[in-house]
Design a protein around this motif. Structure first.
Motif, PDB file in Angstrom:
ATOM      1  N   THR A 121       1.903  -1.459   1.706  1.00  0.00           N
ATOM      2  CA  THR A 121       0.689  -1.685   0.966  1.00  0.00           C
ATOM      3  C   THR A 121       1.276  -2.080  -0.485  1.00  0.00           C
ATOM      4  O   THR A 121       0.676  -2.987  -1.017  1.00  0.00           O
ATOM      5  N   LEU A 122       2.235  -1.557  -0.961  1.00  0.00           N
ATOM      6  CA  LEU A 122       2.699  -1.682  -2.187  1.00  0.00           C
ATOM      7  C   LEU A 122       3.158  -3.385  -2.516  1.00  0.00           C
ATOM      8  O   LEU A 122       2.763  -3.976  -3.359  1.00  0.00           O
ATOM      9  N   TYR A 123       4.098  -3.884  -1.767  1.00  0.00           N
ATOM     10  CA  TYR A 123       4.644  -5.078  -1.913  1.00  0.00           C
ATOM     11  C   TYR A 123       3.555  -6.296  -1.891  1.00  0.00           C
ATOM     12  O   TYR A 123       3.856  -7.168  -2.467  1.00  0.00           O
ATOM     13  N   PRO A 124       2.854  -6.121  -0.584  1.00  0.00           N
ATOM     14  CA  PRO A 124       1.739  -7.372  -0.623  1.00  0.00           C
ATOM     15  C   PRO A 124       0.838  -7.268  -1.882  1.00  0.00           C
ATOM     16  O   PRO A 124       0.495  -8.231  -2.508  1.00  0.00           O
ATOM     17  N   ALA A 125       0.670  -6.189  -2.601  1.00  0.00           N
ATOM     18  CA  ALA A 125      -0.207  -6.050  -3.899  1.00  0.00           C
ATOM     19  C   ALA A 125       0.544  -6.668  -5.087  1.00  0.00           C
ATOM     20  O   ALA A 125       0.187  -7.526  -5.648  1.00  0.00           O
ATOM     21  N   LEU A 126       1.933  -6.119  -5.032  1.00  0.00           N
ATOM     22  CA  LEU A 126       2.821  -6.949  -5.959  1.00  0.00           C
ATOM     23  C   LEU A 126       2.932  -8.413  -5.962  1.00  0.00           C
ATOM     24  O   LEU A 126       2.873  -9.223  -6.865  1.00  0.00           O
TER      25      LEU A 126
END
Length: 192
Positions: free
Chosen positions: A44-49
């Motif tokens: 979830t984190l890396y797609p948001a970044l």
């Protein structure tokens, strides 16, 4: 874009507003400080970044300061993210925004975490909105408890009472924050 996705973007921009960080640091800080993201995965984190990068709200480099493309060919270096001027502006616009998500459980916690970067009148309106929302919940809890108390066993009754007391405590806490905000709107916040 979903409310949770918007909330994650706001939280990431807020954390990066404090200084550059790599993905592991961001995930740890989100998990520790912001209850809404306790179970945040790297998926979830890396797609948001990546979305923030695509929109020009953050930039990336390696811990050594090399551009990411050059670092990839030289081996695995940790990527560091930092907020851009556009990201700061977006964060500040979002910090000024008052909507119903700011009163909800997850949204309120994230917004509260960044109250140090939020204008006093906005803080006050969010606190008042949250208190109103919690008072509504308290009335519902009380009504449900009084209707079902005779039919429930002592354990379930104790659980309902605990929920009612917790909600009452939150109303008192919010009232204290509102009172403090009204007395000292330029104060950096409650003392730990």
């Amino acid at each position: 874009m979903s409310k949770r996705s918007d909330l994650l973007d706001f939280a990431l921009l807020g954390l990066l507003h404090e200084g550059p960080a790599h993905g592991y640091q961001l995930r740890s800080r989100l998990n520790e400080a912001l209850g809404a993201f306790r179970a945040l995965s790297y998926g979830t984190l890396y797609p948001a970044l990546s979305g923030l990068l695509d929109r020009g709200l953050i930039a990336q480099s390696t811990a050594t300061g090399k551009p990411v493309t050059a670092a990839k060919s030289a081996g695995r270096n940790r990527i560091v993210y930092e907020i851009t001027a556009a990201g700061k502006e977006t964060f500040e616009d979002a910090a000024r925004r008052i909507d119903t998500a700011a009163y909800e459980d997850d949204g309120f916690g994230v917004r509260l975490a960044f109250f140090g970067r939020t204008e006093a009148d906005v803080r006050l309106r969010i606190l008042e909105g949250r208190r109103s929302r919690v008072e509504e919940q308290l009335e519902i809890v009380r009504a449900n408890s009084s209707r079902s108390r005779e039919r429930l066993d002592s354990w379930t009754t104790a659980l309902q009472r605990h929920g009612e007391e917790s909600t009452e405590r939150e109303v008192r806490w919010l009232t204290e924050l509102i009172d403090a905000e009204r007395r000292h709107p330029t104060d950096p916040g409650p003392q730990p």
